[in-house]
Design an enzyme around this catalytic site. Structure first.
Site, PDB file in Angstrom:
ATOM      1  N   LYS A  84       0.859  -1.184   0.000  1.00  0.00           N
ATOM      2  CA  LYS A  84       0.000   0.000   0.000  1.00  0.00           C
ATOM      3  C   LYS A  84       0.887   1.223   0.000  1.00  0.00           C
ATOM      4  O   LYS A  84       1.811   1.318   0.821  1.00  0.00           O
ATOM      5  CB  LYS A  84      -0.883  -0.023   1.274  1.00  0.00           C
ATOM      6  CG  LYS A  84      -1.855   1.125   1.344  1.00  0.00           C
ATOM      7  CD  LYS A  84      -3.118   0.836   0.574  1.00  0.00           C
ATOM      8  CE  LYS A  84      -3.948   2.064   0.274  1.00  0.00           C
ATOM      9  NZ  LYS A  84      -3.509   2.784  -0.970  1.00  0.00           N
ATOM     10  N   GLN A  86       7.187   3.761   4.032  1.00  0.00           N
ATOM     11  CA  GLN A  86       5.786   3.334   4.060  1.00  0.00           C
ATOM     12  C   GLN A  86       5.603   2.039   4.867  1.00  0.00           C
ATOM     13  O   GLN A  86       4.554   1.830   5.476  1.00  0.00           O
ATOM     14  CB  GLN A  86       5.306   3.147   2.608  1.00  0.00           C
ATOM     15  CG  GLN A  86       3.805   3.244   2.429  1.00  0.00           C
ATOM     16  CD  GLN A  86       3.287   4.668   2.306  1.00  0.00           C
ATOM     17  OE1 GLN A  86       3.876   5.478   1.611  1.00  0.00           O
ATOM     18  NE2 GLN A  86       2.190   4.980   2.971  1.00  0.00           N
ATOM     19  N   LYS A 112       5.344   3.256   8.479  1.00  0.00           N
ATOM     20  CA  LYS A 112       4.165   4.114   8.613  1.00  0.00           C
ATOM     21  C   LYS A 112       2.900   3.260   8.639  1.00  0.00           C
ATOM     22  O   LYS A 112       2.034   3.409   9.492  1.00  0.00           O
ATOM     23  CB  LYS A 112       4.109   5.087   7.428  1.00  0.00           C
ATOM     24  CG  LYS A 112       2.953   6.061   7.475  1.00  0.00           C
ATOM     25  CD  LYS A 112       2.717   6.781   6.140  1.00  0.00           C
ATOM     26  CE  LYS A 112       3.940   7.480   5.625  1.00  0.00           C
ATOM     27  NZ  LYS A 112       3.619   8.402   4.511  1.00  0.00           N
ATOM     28  N   LYS A 117       5.428   1.784  -3.045  1.00  0.00           N
ATOM     29  CA  LYS A 117       5.333   3.151  -3.598  1.00  0.00           C
ATOM     30  C   LYS A 117       5.608   3.087  -5.085  1.00  0.00           C
ATOM     31  O   LYS A 117       6.272   2.169  -5.556  1.00  0.00           O
ATOM     32  CB  LYS A 117       6.380   4.045  -2.927  1.00  0.00           C
ATOM     33  CG  LYS A 117       6.095   5.522  -3.069  1.00  0.00           C
ATOM     34  CD  LYS A 117       5.134   5.991  -2.000  1.00  0.00           C
ATOM     35  CE  LYS A 117       4.731   7.430  -2.169  1.00  0.00           C
ATOM     36  NZ  LYS A 117       4.016   7.920  -0.976  1.00  0.00           N
ATOM     37  N   ASP A 120      -0.213  10.868  -4.287  1.00  0.00           N
ATOM     38  CA  ASP A 120       0.957  11.468  -3.633  1.00  0.00           C
ATOM     39  C   ASP A 120       1.194  12.766  -4.406  1.00  0.00           C
ATOM     40  O   ASP A 120       0.272  13.243  -5.089  1.00  0.00           O
ATOM     41  CB  ASP A 120       2.171  10.511  -3.687  1.00  0.00           C
ATOM     42  CG  ASP A 120       3.300  10.959  -2.752  1.00  0.00           C
ATOM     43  OD1 ASP A 120       3.203  10.709  -1.553  1.00  0.00           O
ATOM     44  OD2 ASP A 120       4.268  11.595  -3.220  1.00  0.00           O
ATOM     45  N   THR A 146      -4.884  13.342   5.391  1.00  0.00           N
ATOM     46  CA  THR A 146      -3.470  13.497   5.775  1.00  0.00           C
ATOM     47  C   THR A 146      -3.284  14.782   6.585  1.00  0.00           C
ATOM     48  O   THR A 146      -2.663  14.780   7.655  1.00  0.00           O
ATOM     49  CB  THR A 146      -2.555  13.488   4.534  1.00  0.00           C
ATOM     50  OG1 THR A 146      -2.901  12.369   3.719  1.00  0.00           O
ATOM     51  CG2 THR A 146      -1.105  13.401   4.931  1.00  0.00           C
TER      52      THR A 146
END
Ligand code: NDP
Ligand code: 2IT
Length: 444
Positions: free
Chosen positions: A90, A111, A114, A126, A166, A209
């Site tokens: 993800k 990531q 996170k 990513k 992103d 976010t």
């Protein structure tokens, strides 16, 4: 040589010319030292750190598309599937001319931790391309997105790898990519998050976010004896994260006085007008000069400079390595209380160290900006059950997740005698779950 030093050397030797990836690995491994040292023999035997720093696989592909003049253009596409020990890969897709493999690898590596911190079942990945959506027509953006997905669709799926937005990838790009995936695969599934509300998107994902960043910042402030009311906040960036961080900071009673883009920055003595900012950036896709022109209290400055403005809280929300040592010195000299990273790795290692040494509360991106991907995981849940939750429901879960993340990192830091070091806390808390899952699943 210690195991950590050995792996750091190996990563640098095996991945030359990828400075951002080296930086991200160094930050994580340095702060994991106490955990690694306590389990050195076991982890070494398992080659745990070598496995963690080597992506499961990475794709690099040609993306040809035709521009409005009939000219064929060629970009490079990437997807790095880094680690799926706790869930499907993800992570977002970055569209920016600076994109290269090293940048995608640093983002994919971050990531992993996170996504672990969110407490939700998502692994790390990513992707992106060196395509620049700026100045392109909608048709050109669509042509690029369709070509990009024509290749990417071979590697992703709702239970395999779920990309999202992103830098440079917003609702428009996700829409074009989703359409192409569906057309090629004939499957209607939640293969992307950040989708439009009419085709499976989640309420509050757009805001998540920025809102999440403020929920975590507020909790960190509260636990250290401060509140948000009347605090002066400097924000960099003026994209998705910056806009909704500004909005939530204002809702919490703070005053946001700056935003920036890649050409300059704005100081607004009356506080940023979010409606105007949204009009300039989300609707017109224009420069900040237009914001300043429409707002008498705003001054526009060319180049860098956001961190020279006196503030209580600094929220870097643009891109990596945008807050340098000299900026950290300026923030400390101006009495800044807290820095929380909305962007991924916006603060250099030297600047982070300086801020921490000078007792500035510092929340690293992998914790502070985790609200975006956490809400993406909530979008995946809604898609799986074919239901949509209300804004309040999603926002409430997001807030709980961010408050939990803060306490998890606070606790992890305390467990290792590093009270108040939220960088160490985040890396340890993120790592523990992934390490346990990797070891439980054997050598793979
Ligand atoms: P957007 O594309 O919406 O906005 C990016 C903003 O940062 C723009 O203001 C852009 O200015 C500025 N910017 C981008 N690159 C540079 C650069 N090289 N130098 C100076 N300014 C730059 O992206 P997001 O808001 O989505 O992302 C911002 C950061 O947050 C990134 O680090 C991203 O990885 C991170 N992030 C995003 C999440 C999300 O859900 N979107 C989730 C978690 C983290 P300009 O328009 O002039 O290019
Ligand atoms: O950096 C990030 O966490 C994102 N760009 C969001 C990823 C996602 O899958 O929502």
């Amino acid at each position: 040589m210690s195991y950590v030093d050995e792996v750091l050397e190996r990563v640098i030797a095996k991945n030359p010319a990828e400075p951002e990836f080296h930086q991200a690995v160094k930050e994580v491994l340095e702060s994991l030292r106490p955990v690694i040292e306590a389990n050195e023999e076991k982890y070494r035997k398992e080659a745990l750190l070598e496995r963690l720093t080597e992506p499961d696989r990475q794709f690099k592909f040609r993306v040809p598309w035709v521009d409005d003049k009939g000219q064929v253009q060629v970009n490079t596409g990437y997807r790095v599937q880094f680690n799926n020990s706790i869930g499907p890969y993800k992570g977002g897709l970055r569209l920016h001319p600076s994109v290269n493999l090293g940048i995608i690898k640093f983002l994919g590596f971050e990531q992993i931790f996170k996504n672990s911190l969110t407490g939700l079942p998502i692994g790390g990945g990513k992707g992106g391309s060196d395509f620049d959506p700026k100045g392109k027509s909608d048709r050109e953006v669509m042509a690029f997105c369709q070509s990009f997905m024509t290749e990417l669709c071979k590697y992703i799926g709702a239970d395999t790898d779920v990309p999202a937005g992103d830098i440079g990838t917003g609702a428009r790009e996700i829409g074009y990519m989703f359409g192409q995936y569906k057309k090629i695969k004939s499957v209607y599934e939640g293969v992307l998050t950040g989708k439009g509300l009419s085709y499976g998107g989640s309420l509050a994902r757009t805001e998540a976010t920025g809102y999440g960043l403020l929920y975590l910042t507020e909790e960190m402030m509260k636990c250290n004896g401060y509140d948000m009311k009347d605090k002066v906040v400097c924000i960099s960036g003026s994209g998705n994260v910056a806009i909704y961080a500004t909005q939530k900071a204002q809702q919490l009673g703070a005053k946001v006085v700056t935003v920036s883009d890649s050409t300059g920055w704005v100081y607004d003595s009356e506080g940023i007008d979010v409606a105007l900012l949204k009009e300039v950036k989300e609707v017109k896709r224009a420069r900040l000069t237009e914001y300043a022109a429409a707002r008498p209290s705003a001054e526009y400055h060319e180049g860098r400079g956001v961190w020279s403005v006196k503030c209580d809280i600094a929220l870097p929300c643009a891109t990596q390595n945008e807050l340098l040592l000299e900026d950290a010195k300026q923030l400390v000299a101006n009495g800044c209380i807290a820095v929380a990273e909305g962007a991924n790795m916006p603060t250099t290692l030297e600047a982070t160290e300086y801020l921490q040494q000078n007792k500035v509360l510092f929340a690293p991106g992998k914790a502070a900006n985790a609200g975006g991907v956490a809400t993406s995981a909530l979008e995946m849940s809604q898609n799986s059950e074919r239901l949509s939750w209300t804004f309040e429901e999603v926002d409430g879960k997001l807030k709980d997740i961010m408050v939990n993340i803060f306490h998890n990192l606070d606790d992890a830091a305390k467990r290792y005698g590093k009270e108040g070091d939220y960088v160490t806390g985040a890396n340890i808390a993120g790592f523990e779950k992934v390490a346990e899952a990797m070891i439980a699943q054997g050598v793979c």
